[in-house]
Design a protein around this motif. Sequence first.
Motif, PDB file in Angstrom:
ATOM      1  N   UNK A 106      36.505 -18.248 -57.633  1.00  0.00           N
ATOM      2  CA  UNK A 106      35.418 -17.262 -57.622  1.00  0.00           C
ATOM      3  C   UNK A 106      34.536 -17.396 -56.389  1.00  0.00           C
ATOM      4  N   UNK A 107      34.247 -18.626 -55.986  1.00  0.00           N
ATOM      5  CA  UNK A 107      33.345 -18.815 -54.852  1.00  0.00           C
ATOM      6  C   UNK A 107      33.938 -18.218 -53.578  1.00  0.00           C
ATOM      7  N   UNK A 108      35.234 -18.432 -53.353  1.00  0.00           N
ATOM      8  CA  UNK A 108      35.868 -17.879 -52.169  1.00  0.00           C
ATOM      9  C   UNK A 108      35.969 -16.356 -52.247  1.00  0.00           C
ATOM     10  N   UNK A 109      36.001 -15.817 -53.456  1.00  0.00           N
ATOM     11  CA  UNK A 109      36.026 -14.364 -53.625  1.00  0.00           C
ATOM     12  C   UNK A 109      34.662 -13.755 -53.351  1.00  0.00           C
ATOM     13  N   UNK A 110      33.612 -14.452 -53.758  1.00  0.00           N
ATOM     14  CA  UNK A 110      32.258 -13.925 -53.608  1.00  0.00           C
ATOM     15  C   UNK A 110      31.784 -13.980 -52.157  1.00  0.00           C
ATOM     16  N   UNK A 111      32.178 -15.016 -51.409  1.00  0.00           N
ATOM     17  CA  UNK A 111      31.664 -15.220 -50.060  1.00  0.00           C
ATOM     18  C   UNK A 111      31.840 -14.011 -49.137  1.00  0.00           C
ATOM     19  N   UNK A 112      33.043 -13.424 -49.013  1.00  0.00           N
ATOM     20  CA  UNK A 112      33.168 -12.273 -48.111  1.00  0.00           C
ATOM     21  C   UNK A 112      32.379 -11.054 -48.557  1.00  0.00           C
ATOM     22  N   UNK A 114      29.428 -11.219 -50.015  1.00  0.00           N
ATOM     23  CA  UNK A 114      28.057 -11.484 -49.589  1.00  0.00           C
ATOM     24  C   UNK A 114      27.915 -11.234 -48.088  1.00  0.00           C
ATOM     25  N   UNK A 115      28.917 -11.659 -47.318  1.00  0.00           N
ATOM     26  CA  UNK A 115      28.888 -11.402 -45.878  1.00  0.00           C
ATOM     27  C   UNK A 115      28.838  -9.913 -45.597  1.00  0.00           C
ATOM     28  N   UNK A 116      29.574  -9.132 -46.377  1.00  0.00           N
ATOM     29  CA  UNK A 116      29.541  -7.677 -46.230  1.00  0.00           C
ATOM     30  C   UNK A 116      28.149  -7.132 -46.559  1.00  0.00           C
ATOM     31  N   UNK A 117      27.525  -7.678 -47.604  1.00  0.00           N
ATOM     32  CA  UNK A 117      26.176  -7.246 -47.976  1.00  0.00           C
ATOM     33  C   UNK A 117      25.179  -7.557 -46.867  1.00  0.00           C
ATOM     34  N   UNK A 118      25.339  -8.725 -46.224  1.00  0.00           N
ATOM     35  CA  UNK A 118      24.471  -9.071 -45.101  1.00  0.00           C
ATOM     36  C   UNK A 118      24.680  -8.080 -43.957  1.00  0.00           C
ATOM     37  N   UNK A 119      25.933  -7.759 -43.668  1.00  0.00           N
ATOM     38  CA  UNK A 119      26.223  -6.794 -42.608  1.00  0.00           C
ATOM     39  C   UNK A 119      25.627  -5.431 -42.890  1.00  0.00           C
ATOM     40  N   UNK A 120      25.648  -5.028 -44.158  1.00  0.00           N
ATOM     41  CA  UNK A 120      25.048  -3.750 -44.541  1.00  0.00           C
ATOM     42  C   UNK A 120      23.552  -3.738 -44.252  1.00  0.00           C
ATOM     43  N   UNK A 121      22.857  -4.835 -44.601  1.00  0.00           N
ATOM     44  CA  UNK A 121      21.415  -4.902 -44.368  1.00  0.00           C
ATOM     45  C   UNK A 121      21.090  -4.864 -42.874  1.00  0.00           C
ATOM     46  N   UNK A 122      21.883  -5.574 -42.067  1.00  0.00           N
ATOM     47  CA  UNK A 122      21.644  -5.605 -40.621  1.00  0.00           C
ATOM     48  C   UNK A 122      21.884  -4.234 -40.007  1.00  0.00           C
TER      49      UNK A 122
END
Length: 314
Positions: A106-112, A114-122
């Motif tokens: 699950x952790x490896x699934x969630x990480x990308x 979250x990275x996408x969510x960060x990219x969306x905010x930026x």
Amino acid sequence: MADNFASQINRGDLGSSLIPDEVSQEIIQTIPQSSVMLTRAKRISMSSRKKTQPVLATLPDAYWVQEGALKQTSKTGWEDVQITAEELAVIVPIPDSVVDDAKINLWQTVKPLIAEAFGKKIDAAAIFGVDKPATWGTDILAGATAAKNTVAQGTGVDLAQDVATLGETLSRQGFAVNGFASQPGLNWQLVGLRNAQGTPIYTPSLAQGTPASLYGYPLNEVANGAWDATKGVLLAADWSKFVIGVRQDITYQVFDQGVISDSTGKVVYNLMQQDAKALRVVMRVGFAVANPVTRTVAKGKQFPAGFITPKAAA
């Protein structure tokens, strides 16, 4: 932290999709989309929270000299554009029982994701000013609008002519377009368009991870959810003038003890008591537009980007 724990991850939420009885070994999900700003803008490392980027503010001049006369002097001036790194962060709690029973990591699934969510905010903050930190510079849409670098879709006979008109506007201000970003699905509007010689202006991407091409320059569709189609159809820019400062790249840390509180200080999750772990993700990033003077327009009239705006905004 926002009071959004009503949607906490629990066994009831995840049981059907993440803890299959015997068959499914994967989560069916959308491939995380990268940030167009982190992909295309000039990226610099920051050794402290603030960094100064010099930008040309005064151009040197030259003078004719009569025989025997004295040569005149000229000065070149620079202005400092300050980039300030601000923090993006999120905490994702998941019960131990869900992690143990799931047949995937699950952790490896969630990480990308979250990275996408960060990219969306930026992207949303830098391009449209959505939830933009106060210390960041002017967002791209606001700067382009102030410089009158907008063309309403439908101004020309087709979108191809609108893009050409926008490119001409930027050229007159002394900037060369070297790439585009757009709303998702714009490729289907472009695929049949031709220039005056009948040559296609758009070349679809033939390899995964490679952007399509518009008038010979790369075109990135912003598919991470950051693009606001009510404000823009297409962004044309000199991307070297957009500066992303990274003070701290994305870091991940898993905690098995501690409490999570809401904005009032009320404890809403106790990792030890509720047998859970939490993934804390942090990134520190800044943004600014380097807008140097050019020889083609008066200072303050230039901006290195422009937009095709929706028809309704004409």
